[in-house]
Motif scaffolding. Structure first.
Motif: not given
Length: 275
Positions: A97-110, A132-144, A206-208
């Motif tokens: 779910i996202f707001d009515h300016e979602f594409l505009e804000k994404g395009a502007k940032a991109l 979260g926004s992204g993910v940190h992959a830790d290969w040593r412990n195989l955690t995400f 932001t997205v839900f």
């Protein structure tokens, strides 16, 4: 206003997809082209979307593309049909779910930050908490682990990713035969980082996310069947190729042993029930 292609895989979630389409129709950014990858839906999803957005492109599968194959088809379409390498692409799940300016804000940032993949901040629809926004992959412990720190993010889910056509083609294709469903997004974004692109969280974007329809990649005990089910986050074939393709050499053998030990442990538990 540059064109924004939207790659949207769907499969038998008509009511969920309908909400995505409703939000899309009220966007302030109007120069978009929806690429609906309908992987064998039998619930009228395609017809519903066409009734709201007649100018879309529909690519139809038979139900065996899964996420990786669906995104592969979307990228293939853009390769053959794009008009400008500077245009943008949104890869999205239909249960956000996202707001009515979602594409505009994404395009502007991109379009203002070359060489980057723009990542939305994800919140839970059920609880409102920041996932979260992204993910940190830790290969040593195989955690995400979900992360909001740009320096720690080295992969991401595809709830909502913005990338230029030029960078999308530089990253290359998804590998649906090796990693058909879960982990395809992690493989894709890790490969992007290896090619010099950065995963950049955009605080205003932001997205839900519906946590009842989006399963986590780690953190639950699995039965034996889950390791051999293509739709499962624990599908052992995907994990094996994921590690072989991306894991640093010093951790590769260790992590292959880890995942196959889990399979053997599950098999032993299963066998013990019959003894």
């Amino acid at each position: 206003m540059r064109k924004l292609y939207i790659i949207l895989p769907v499969h038998n979630r008509k009511s969920i997809t309908q909400e995505f389409v409703r939000l899309l129709k009220v966007q302030t950014y109007s120069n978009y082209h929806l690429i609906l990858i309908d992987d064998g839906s039998g619930d009228g999803t395609e017809e519903m979307v066409r009734s709201h957005i007649p100018s879309l492109t529909v690519i139809k599968g038979k139900g065996d593309w899964f996420w990786g194959g669906s995104i592969y088809q979307g990228i293939k379409y853009i390769k053959l049909n794009h008009s400008d390498l500077a245009d943008g692409v949104l890869i999205a799940n239909d249960d956000i779910i996202f707001d009515h300016e979602f594409l505009e804000k994404g395009a502007k940032a991109l379009f203002s930050k070359g060489g980057n993949i723009i990542v939305a901040s994800c919140y839970s629809q059920q609880t409102g908490r920041l996932l979260g926004s992204g993910v940190h992959a830790d290969w040593r412990n195989l955690t995400f682990i979900a992360s909001n720190e740009p320096d720690k993010i080295n992969c991401a889910t595809t709830n909502a990713l913005f990338v230029t056509v030029r960078d999308l083609l530089q990253i290359g294709d998804i590998h649906p035969k090796l990693i058909p469903h879960y982990l395809s997004d992690f493989e894709f974004t890790m490969r992007a980082c290896k090619k010099g692109l950065k995963l950049v969280p955009e605080p205003s974007l932001t997205v839900f996310v519906n946590e009842t329809t989006t399963r986590n990649i780690t953190g639950r005990v699995s039965g034996l069947f889950d390791y051999f089910n293509i739709r499962s986050p624990e599908y052992i074939v995907s994990w094996t190729f994921f590690i072989l393709m991306l894991c640093p050499a010093r951790y590769k053998y260790l992590n292959l042993c880890r995942i196959w030990y889990q399979v053997l442990t599950a098999a032993r538990r299963k066998a013990d029930r019959f003894l």
